[in-house]
Scaffold this motif. Structure first.
Motif, PDB file in Angstrom:
ATOM      1  N   UNK A   1       1.029  -0.749   0.308  1.00  0.00           N
ATOM      2  CA  UNK A   1       0.025  -0.236  -0.046  1.00  0.00           C
ATOM      3  C   UNK A   1       0.743   1.434  -0.009  1.00  0.00           C
ATOM      4  N   UNK A   2      -0.084   2.534  -0.591  1.00  0.00           N
ATOM      5  CA  UNK A   2       1.454   3.398  -1.040  1.00  0.00           C
ATOM      6  C   UNK A   2      -0.303   4.769   0.363  1.00  0.00           C
TER       7      UNK A   2
ATOM      8  N   UNK B   1      -0.765   7.885  -7.226  1.00  0.00           N
ATOM      9  CA  UNK B   1       0.576   6.543  -6.147  1.00  0.00           C
ATOM     10  C   UNK B   1      -0.329   6.485  -5.299  1.00  0.00           C
TER      11      UNK B   1
ATOM     12  N   UNK C   1      -3.108   3.847  -2.550  1.00  0.00           N
ATOM     13  CA  UNK C   1      -4.427   3.017  -3.236  1.00  0.00           C
ATOM     14  C   UNK C   1      -4.700   3.219  -1.653  1.00  0.00           C
TER      15      UNK C   1
ATOM     16  N   UNK D   1      -5.584  -2.398  -5.526  1.00  0.00           N
ATOM     17  CA  UNK D   1      -3.311  -2.794  -5.983  1.00  0.00           C
ATOM     18  C   UNK D   1      -3.145  -3.317  -6.479  1.00  0.00           C
TER      19      UNK D   1
ATOM     20  N   UNK E   1      -4.885  -0.881 -10.090  1.00  0.00           N
ATOM     21  CA  UNK E   1      -4.538   0.293  -9.868  1.00  0.00           C
ATOM     22  C   UNK E   1      -6.456   0.575 -10.410  1.00  0.00           C
TER      23      UNK E   1
ATOM     24  N   UNK F   1       2.289   2.441 -15.237  1.00  0.00           N
ATOM     25  CA  UNK F   1       1.925   2.022 -13.185  1.00  0.00           C
ATOM     26  C   UNK F   1       2.623   0.168 -13.343  1.00  0.00           C
TER      27      UNK F   1
ATOM     28  N   UNK G   1       4.525  -1.848  -5.022  1.00  0.00           N
ATOM     29  CA  UNK G   1       3.488  -2.465  -4.362  1.00  0.00           C
ATOM     30  C   UNK G   1       3.460  -4.491  -3.977  1.00  0.00           C
ATOM     31  N   UNK G   2       4.063  -5.792  -4.909  1.00  0.00           N
ATOM     32  CA  UNK G   2       4.088  -6.455  -4.426  1.00  0.00           C
ATOM     33  C   UNK G   2       5.444  -7.251  -5.054  1.00  0.00           C
TER      34      UNK G   2
END
Lengths: 690, 690
Positions: free
Chosen positions: A142-143, A193, A195, A222, A225, B664, B672-673
């Protein structure tokens, strides 16, 4: 043009460096807080410089989307470091990133400063570890972003329109944007950017509004997006600066989140919708101040960058004043150019030392606050400190950011025409920095808050309560306000003690004036808020003079603590800062009778003499800031002085000479080769006129 | 969000307009110079608004090359008009283009102002018709640029390094760039527009240097647009603003041109290389002043644009101060917001009237100069006028452009966070305008020149020579400098005559101080130039105070000539401008004893009262500037007040909501991953520790 004579530059700086009256390395160590700190800073700078991801030399020729893509790669780098270094080291890294690339600093700061700060300040330990596990520390999963501002509300957080309505049946909050003006706006990181978001919303339970609270809302899937259902996110597009940060807007349409996503360290809501408010609302304000402190520190750092560029250029650029066969005069040797830049150099030192001091005060306060136990006897003391910190940091944030914005623009103008080139770096520095005057509290509003604090202190002092710290001059007001400077000559007046007393007296007088204006309003029957409103102008003025003096006192303190070999040059700088501040604001010093008209003339003479004295060390002083060429990212600031060669090379690299414009056939050729129809006007055979 | 409540806006402005205490249309007519002039302006604005070529709404989202292509199309439009309308009409068109699109204004101005101006001022009639036939009037065949500045020389034109060496054998001049620092730099239109250039170069004949003269050099093939042999042209790339103008650099390597391409109206060179210098060098300076006058006029026009945007927004934006159930307070109703904007509104009027006056003086002077015959008795008088115009315009250009730059930034900050959005238009207005402070004479250098003129006038007056025009206050200095304001109350002090006398006195004192500083230098044995250098700071200060006063006096004159129905509001504005200028510069008014400390407090009170009074007419006053929504190009300045709807629509149009960043997969998803390697650190089996 390798066959041509070498342009001026390198030799000039060598000569300037030979004039140093102090050891540059010692000054760097003193500014950084010791050799160890200098080494750490240099290590981080080297790491940034060698990393392809951090290159910024071609930034001025990128599109907005290219800059954003680059800055995202840097966010990834930052996330790596968070997992692998201490908090203190990361803070230092961020300070340097801000000097190198303010747009990326913000994009990283949105998560680690704002989102994560909200978690640290607002989450229960249980909630904190839940979000940490989701990736809030490492960004692995996550961001976050920070959805406070709305298109219709910025400064007045209590007036936000977004709602979080509790649905007891499902144990959920429903987040909703009820009007256009409630649209979350300016949300850094929202466009491309984040999430997740902290969302500020009016908490409504059983029809009752409990005011604005914080909720964590997931914004995007996530994996894909894509915006989650009920959520619309858009890009708010082009801004003045900080292009690396993607600001966006968010609209929520009845979006449901579990109750447990409300941050409950302070206010708590249970399953039945019962609300428990925290005993001391003030203790939640601490986090607000951290942004302000960071900006005071950043103001000093950015001022140093701008000044290094403009002063190095001024030591190389020559213009006018040549006698036959002699080179022209260095612009740094003109009295007026010294007057433009040397006081600002002194101001940068004042801001630097103030930043250190305010940061220390803040850390101490946070320590006391975080170790506070229920029923702790230190509570009163901590609240007092918090009040002082709040009032002082408001005025200092406003004054420091305004000062640095001015310094950048003065530096840009001092570079003449080349200051207007993007490659000089000062135009973007201005555009990037300008937002500091607005966010985390609009400077005018903060100045008024600072003035309100000062009026409060004045009234307390008058009522006999002793004032400490930066407002101690308000004790014994009556004996202070009648003082006059007794100096009989320019040499008698040229003492730090004179400046110190002058600022105490004049600060006391302008604060007293604001206080009296406030009390007169009350006597006329105004309510407290109305009376504060009526004395806005004198409050603002009080904050300004108080803050200028505050910086002077911090600088004088740092000078007293400095190693002996640095004292002579620091004393000159400190005195220049003080006298320049007086010379630029002679009004109150004359109005309140501390200086006579003749003394003011002496002060002006003294400023000129100090400008000349500081000019002799100008290049060594910029060297002591220890910003590498990579960090400066400006051919005009090059440490080796070879600016013309570097500037020409940068421009040539970005644009191939002799290129024919892509629109030549469409727009230029038809202009150059058109048929002039005006020559073929049909002449009518006008019978009437014959 | 059509289903939601309408955002605030339209009703607010309707209420504001109902408060007008004067007829808006009458004010517009007075500002424009009569109903006929207003009609012409409106015709041009409508023409621009309807023409697809002139659209600027999407400018903030274009790349540099896209903006340049658009601006080239506008240059073509301008060329059409030159052939079809009067010079006066074209000048007015250009004034309006500057408000709409400053970058394109410059690109057109490079040819029609600089190149064509150099031809008009420097070519013989024979040369003029030669170049006119080549397309210098219509651009049919050629476009010109103006290669004066070099990378190493801007302000000091006499120090330029480019050479034009006469080769008598071939009857040609050889144009050459001898060093890197001699590279022509910042040349507007060079990168992508011009086929020809006026080149400033040191004229060398038989080894003797005759100083800098002007030569016409063809740069590119007009068919292929390729650089001609010996000429290298490059793009200097990204700038702070004015993106529509393509600035470039030029290097000449032994480029040959016919002798007849040297402009010979003044200095003449014959076939044998004999040089005939003109009898009166000064008469060639007239053209230099036209740029300064245009910038004084432009300063007023741009200030009006910025203020219309910020003031209309302030009349709609509400924040804080709400009582339960009541709307929040308009930010324009806060005393401090009035103090931020109303004095600047008054200043815009002062600049407007000063622009008209200075333009009139300039036209008169040029008329007398152009009709001057050899042996004319008016020569002395004309040279006197030229000297006054030169000295006055230097200070006014500097002061007006600095003031407007400040106004734009204050307006931007007064819009709070939204001021940082590109779509508000104030960020680009600032970036575009900033160069006015540097080009056609760096403001600091011009201020010093203005101060030199004032010192000269002071010394003449002291020697008994009567001074006229803006410096007449220097006559009878001795009786003037001892005056004190006799007002006994705030109502007695609130008179235009008080401000007028205050500025005469204080201007006289600061000019006298600069003059005395200069004379003291001479007494100490300094040479004239050295002594001027030594009193730089007092010269600069003298110019500043003189210029502020000069604007006040022009405003007062315009007020006296105004129609009766406009006088009450203009009087308030004029008084606000004067008192605000004093309140912001109380130092000299106290130092020289014109006002007492108590009177200064009255003046501050008076400023606050006047701010409130002007605020009542704030919206009608912005209406009187008569800038259409199209010209303002900012949702925040909309005349109908529907700013939030318009702002949101503009952002949505530029950026589709819900878009997934192009990067992305490259930069966000891997963050993220990612696999957290830190969790899998290899633990060594450390035998030693067991």
């Amino acid at each position: 043009m390798t066959s041509l004579a070498k342009p001026p530059g390198p030799a000039e700086l060598t000569q300037e460096r030979a004039k140093a009256s102090f050891a540059v390395r010692n000054m760097t160590h003193y500014l950084d807080g010791g050799p160890k700190q200098t080494a750490v800073r240099e290590r981080i700078m080297l790491q940034l410089e060698r990393d392809p991801v951090w290159q910024v030399a071609d930034h001025h020729d990128l599109t907005l989307q290219e800059i954003r893509e680059r800055s995202m790669a840097k966010v990834r780098r930052a996330a790596h470091h968070v997992g692998n270094e201490s908090m203190g080291l990361f803070k230092l890294r961020m300070e340097l990133i801000s000097v190198l690339d303010p747009g990326t600093w913000t994009r990283i700061g949105v998560h680690y400063g704002l989102f994560f700060g909200a978690l640290r300040g607002g989450a229960t330990p249980e909630q904190f570890s839940y979000w940490a596990q989701k990736g809030a520390v490492t960004l692995n999963g996550m961001v976050g972003c920070f959805a406070m501002t709305e298109i219709g509300h910025g400064s007045n957080v209590a007036g936000l329109e977004t709602t979080a309505t509790y649905d007891q049946a499902s144990d959920e909050f429903v987040i909703h944007t009820p009007t256009l003006t409630a649209t979350k706006w300016w949300i850094g990181g929202a466009a491309q950017t984040a999430t997740h978001s902290v969302v500020f919303a009016q908490m409504i339970i059983n029809g009752k509004n409990y005011g604005v609270k914080n909720f964590i809302v997931q914004l995007r899937d996530t994996t894909t997006f894509e915006n989650l259902p009920g959520i619309v996110i858009g890009d708010i597009g082009a801004k003045m600066g900080r292009h690396g940060t993607d600001n966006g807007y968010i609209q929520f349409t009845h979006v449901r989140i579990p109750r447990s996503h409300m941050l409950m360290k302070h206010t708590k809501v249970n399953r039945r919708g019962e609300v428990k408010e925290p005993p001391l609302q003030q203790l939640t304000y601490g986090a607000l101040i951290s942004g302000r402190v960071a900006m005071v520190v950043d103001s000093g750092a950015i001022a140093k960058k701008a000044l290094t560029i403009a002063i190095r250029y001024a030591a190389i650029r020559r213009q006018f004043g040549a006698k036959d066969g002699e080179p022209e005069t260095k612009i740094l040797d003109y009295a007026i150019h010294q007057y433009r830049l040397m006081p600002l150099l002194a101001q940068a030192f004042a801001m630097h030392f103030t930043g250190i001091e305010v940061n220390r005060m803040y850390e101490e306060m946070m320590d006391s606050m975080e170790t506070l136990q229920p029923g702790d006897k230190r509570l009163g003391e901590v609240l007092e400190k918090l009040k002082e910190m709040h009032g002082t940091s408001a005025g200092l944030k406003a004054f420091s950011t305004w000062s640095t914005l001015n310094i950048i623009d003065q530096c840009r103008q001092a570079c003449g025409g080349h200051g207007y080139s993007a490659y000089t770096g000062l135009a973007s520095l201005y555009a990037d920095f300008a937002v500091h005057c607005t966010w985390e509290g609009d400077n005018t509003i903060l100045s008024l808050q600072g003035g309100r604090y000062l009026v409060g202190c004045y009234r307390e002092a008058k009522a006999g309560k002793k004032q400490a710290g930066g407002v101690a001059y308000l004790n014994n007001l009556e004996s202070l306000v009648s003082k006059q400077c007794s100096a009989k000559s320019i040499s008698e007046i040229s003492r730090l003690e004179v400046i110190e007393e002058a600022f105490w007296l004049v600060s006391a007088r302008v604060v007293k004036k604001a206080g009296e204006d406030f009390e007169n309003g009350i006597k006329k029957g105004l309510k407290e808020d109305e009376s504060y409103e009526a004395c806005s102008q004198s409050r603002l003025f009080a904050t300004k003079i108080h803050s200028v003096g505050y910086l002077f006192h911090r600088f004088k303190g740092a000078l007293e603590r400095a190693p002996a070999d640095l004292k002579p040059i620091l004393e000159k700088l400190c005195m220049l800062y003080g006298f320049y501040a007086i010379a630029e604001n002679t009004g109150p010093f004359l109005q309140y009778g501390y200086f006579t008209s003749e003394q003011i003339d002496w002060i002006r003479e003294s400023v000129n003499a100090l400008c000349l004295a500081v000019r002799e060390n100008a290049i060594p002083l910029t060297d002591s800031f220890n910003l590498s060429d990579f960090m400066l990212n400006s051919p005009f600031g090059r440490a080796d002085g070879d600016i013309y060669t570097a500037y020409f090379a940068a421009v040539q690299k970005a644009h191939k000479p002799g290129a024919i414009p892509t629109y030549f056939n469409k727009e230029i050729s038809p202009l150059l080769h058109r048929k002039m129809e005006v020559e073929e006007v049909l002449e009518l055979d006008e019978e009437d006129e014959e």
